[in-house]
Design an enzyme around this catalytic site. Structure first.
Site, short mmCIF file in Angstrom:
data_model
loop_
_atom_site.label_atom_id
_atom_site.label_comp_id
_atom_site.label_asym_id
_atom_site.label_seq_id
_atom_site.Cartn_x
_atom_site.Cartn_y
_atom_site.Cartn_z
CB CYS A 91 21.16 4.65 -25.34
SG CYS A 91 19.72 4.13 -26.31
CG ASN A 112 18.16 4.06 -31.45
OD1 ASN A 112 18.03 4.01 -32.66
ND2 ASN A 112 17.88 5.16 -30.78
CB CYS A 165 15.06 2.70 -23.20
SG CYS A 165 14.31 1.06 -23.16
NE ARG A 166 20.09 3.92 -21.68
CZ ARG A 166 21.25 3.31 -21.46
NH1 ARG A 166 22.03 3.74 -20.49
NH2 ARG A 166 21.61 2.29 -22.20
CB SER A 167 19.31 7.38 -27.73
OG SER A 167 19.04 6.16 -28.35
CG ASP A 204 19.69 -0.15 -19.76
OD1 ASP A 204 18.52 0.10 -20.13
OD2 ASP A 204 20.35 -1.11 -20.18
P1 4NP Z 1 18.55 1.65 -24.20
O1 4NP Z 1 18.08 0.40 -23.32
O2 4NP Z 1 20.04 1.51 -24.41
O3 4NP Z 1 18.21 2.81 -23.33
O4 4NP Z 1 17.76 1.58 -25.46
C1 4NP Z 1 18.41 -0.91 -23.72
C2 4NP Z 1 17.60 -1.58 -24.61
C3 4NP Z 1 17.90 -2.88 -24.95
C4 4NP Z 1 19.00 -3.50 -24.43
C5 4NP Z 1 19.82 -2.83 -23.55
C6 4NP Z 1 19.51 -1.53 -23.20
N1 4NP Z 1 19.29 -4.85 -24.77
O5 4NP Z 1 20.22 -5.42 -24.18
O6 4NP Z 1 18.63 -5.41 -25.64
#
Ligand code: 4NP
Length: 159
Positions: free
Chosen positions: A10, A13, A15-17, A126
């Protein structure tokens, strides 16, 4: 089962992954396939390198009996394309980023939700900015179940 490996990717790294790694890892262990399926996760963005999962992701996973707190965020690397058989993007924007990195002859990145029956071209939203960790958990859980089924069928066909 023939050994295989899966990398979930994702943006951050956190939340989702990490949830996908935790959920899929749980299913793989329950199926007794830990020796056959190697699992990891990574991000295409570098903001959170070295950090544990977002507390909301960890709490959601914990409510479902899955502990993801030991995970640490890392970036996808070119070496991942040769170290993993399956590189699965959680959404189309991360798929595009992975395609820009992909090596000729290495794993071809795909969308994770391509494995979910009836969810072609789907994105796992997200949850970082807009809540909804529980619904994201359930979506990943459904995709992970179909992914495991597909890998097992593929392994059976290859025998
Ligand atoms: P993820 O969520 O891709 O599911 O881990 C996010 C975590 C942080 C950010 C974006 C998405 N960020 O912009 O910092």
């Amino acid at each position: 089962m023939t050994p295989t490996s899966v990398l979930f990717v994702c943006l951050g790294n956190i939340c989702r992954s990490p949830m996908a790694e935790g959920i899929f890892g749980h299913m793989v262990r329950e199926a007794g396939l830990s020796q056959s399926i190697r699992i990891d996760s990574a991000g295409t963005g570098d903001w959170h390198i070295g950090e544990p999962p977002d507390p909301r992701a960890a709490e959601t996973a914990a409510r479902h009996g899955i502990d993801i707190r030991a995970q640490r965020a890392r970036l996808v690397t070119p070496g991942d394309f040769t170290r993993f058989d399956h590189i699965l993007a959680m959404d189309r924007s991360n798929l595009a980023a992975l395609r820009r990195m992909a090596l000729a002859g290495g794993a071809r990145p795909r969308l994770f939700l391509d494995y979910l029956d009836g969810a072609e071209d789907g994105d796992v939203p997200d949850p970082y900015r807009v809540g909804g960790f529980e619904s994201v958990f359930r979506l990943i859980e459904a995709g992970a179940a179909d992914l495991l089924r597909a890998l097992r069928e593929h392994a059976a066909d290859a025998q």
